[in-house]
Design an enzyme around this catalytic site. Structure first.
Site, mmCIF file in Angstrom:
data_model
loop_
_atom_site.group_PDB
_atom_site.id
_atom_site.type_symbol
_atom_site.label_atom_id
_atom_site.label_comp_id
_atom_site.label_asym_id
_atom_site.label_seq_id
_atom_site.Cartn_x
_atom_site.Cartn_y
_atom_site.Cartn_z
ATOM 1 N N HIS A 1 4.199 -6.905 1.712
ATOM 2 C CA HIS A 1 3.999 -8.026 0.788
ATOM 3 C C HIS A 1 4.432 -9.319 1.490
ATOM 4 C CE1 HIS A 1 3.372 -9.895 -3.075
ATOM 5 N NE2 HIS A 1 4.441 -10.622 -2.823
ATOM 6 N N SER B 1 -6.095 -7.980 9.981
ATOM 7 C CA SER B 1 -5.362 -8.296 11.226
ATOM 8 C C SER B 1 -4.144 -7.379 11.381
ATOM 9 C CB SER B 1 -4.953 -9.771 11.269
ATOM 10 O OG SER B 1 -3.943 -10.050 10.334
ATOM 11 N N ASP C 1 4.435 -4.031 -6.484
ATOM 12 C CA ASP C 1 5.504 -4.664 -5.702
ATOM 13 C C ASP C 1 6.918 -4.299 -6.154
ATOM 14 O OD1 ASP C 1 3.463 -5.985 -4.339
ATOM 15 O OD2 ASP C 1 3.502 -7.662 -5.737
ATOM 16 N N ASN D 1 3.688 -0.488 1.461
ATOM 17 C CA ASN D 1 2.898 -1.718 1.327
ATOM 18 C C ASN D 1 3.640 -2.848 2.021
ATOM 19 O OD1 ASN D 1 0.922 -3.580 0.162
ATOM 20 N ND2 ASN D 1 2.561 -4.225 -1.213
HETATM 21 C C1 GAR Z 1 -1.192 -10.042 4.542
HETATM 22 O O1 GAR Z 1 -0.510 -11.273 4.620
HETATM 23 C C2 GAR Z 1 -0.524 -9.149 3.514
HETATM 24 O O2 GAR Z 1 0.866 -9.302 3.426
HETATM 25 C C3 GAR Z 1 -1.177 -9.627 2.261
HETATM 26 O O3 GAR Z 1 -2.529 -9.812 2.600
HETATM 27 C C4 GAR Z 1 -2.590 -10.230 3.974
HETATM 28 C C5 GAR Z 1 -3.623 -9.378 4.677
HETATM 29 O O4 GAR Z 1 -3.871 -9.842 5.967
HETATM 30 N N1 GAR Z 1 -1.008 -8.660 1.208
HETATM 31 C C6 GAR Z 1 -0.864 -8.975 -0.075
HETATM 32 O O5 GAR Z 1 -0.908 -10.127 -0.456
HETATM 33 C C7 GAR Z 1 -0.653 -7.785 -1.009
HETATM 34 N N2 GAR Z 1 -0.060 -8.210 -2.236
HETATM 35 P P1 GAR Z 1 -4.704 -8.984 6.990
HETATM 36 O O6 GAR Z 1 -5.934 -8.437 6.258
HETATM 37 O O7 GAR Z 1 -5.117 -9.956 8.070
HETATM 38 O O8 GAR Z 1 -3.834 -7.878 7.500
#
Ligand code: GAR
Length: 186
Positions: free
Chosen positions: A103, A13, A144, A101
């Site tokens: 987080h 997303s 991170d 990145n």
């Molecule tokens: C997001 O909330 C991002 O911050 C998290 O995964 C989700 C991906 O959502 N990332 C982590 O947890 C990395 N450590 P998306 O695929 O809908 O963009």
């Protein structure tokens, strides 16, 4: 034209928001979406936008194949948007200060190995935190731990589940991530 490459492992997303944002701009755009997950929804999204995709396995990421593909594109910024594997050092060395990145928490809290997606939000809930948020940071060799670029908190006192927290955090990500990327590229 500045080139962005996105790495994502799941629904994508954030990737979608970034693509939509830069489709309206003429100084930068998304030139590739890379994923480790052949079933990732982000692949359908990339297809709809006609953005080239790369699917790779751990060996290809860690042994140079992915770097070769990146070198063909020559990205100005590599954006990890929900990318769940550790990013290899040889790529980080090749693109200093060009990999960021997002987080889903206020680092340095709730970061590190295993801290992704709902795991993060469950830990935040279990600790009865009043607020959580997002951190956008440069990527270095440790999970991170790279230099922070941007943070934004959100109040979660009314949230009763990890899913509710995830929703609030994702809204923040969608609101700010593209803007931060744009600033880095101007
Ligand atoms: C997001 O909330 C991002 O911050 C998290 O995964 C989700 C991906 O959502 N990332 C982590 O947890 C990395 N450590 P998306 O695929 O809908 O963009």
């Amino acid at each position: 034209m500045k080139k962005i490459v996105i790495f994502a492992s799941g629904s994508g997303s954030n990737a979608e928001k970034i693509v939509l944002h830069f489709n309206k701009k003429n100084h930068a755009n998304v030139f590739g979406i890379f994923t480790n997950n052949p079933n990732a929804k982000v692949l359908e999204k990339a297809k709809n936008f006609n953005i080239p995709t790369e699917i790779f396995n751990r060996h290809e990421l860690n042994e140079g194949k992915v770097l070769e593909k990146l070198n063909l594109i020559k990205p100005d910024l590599i954006v990890l948007a929900g990318f769940l594997w550790k990013f290899p050092e040889h790529i980080i060395k090749q693109f200093p200060n060009k990999i960021i990145n997002i987080h889903p928490a206020l680092l340095p809290n709730y970061g590190g190995k295993g801290m992704y997606g709902l795991n993060v939000h469950q830990a935040v809930l279990d600790n009865n935190e009043k607020e959580t948020g997002i951190t956008i940071h440069y990527v270095n060799e440790n999970y991170d731990e790279g230099e922070f670029i941007f943070q934004k908190p959100v109040n979660i006192e009314n949230c009763k589940s990890a899913e509710e927290i995830a929703q609030k955090v994702l809204e923040l990500e969608h609101l700010y991530f593209s803007e931060v990327i744009e600033k880095l590229l101007t």
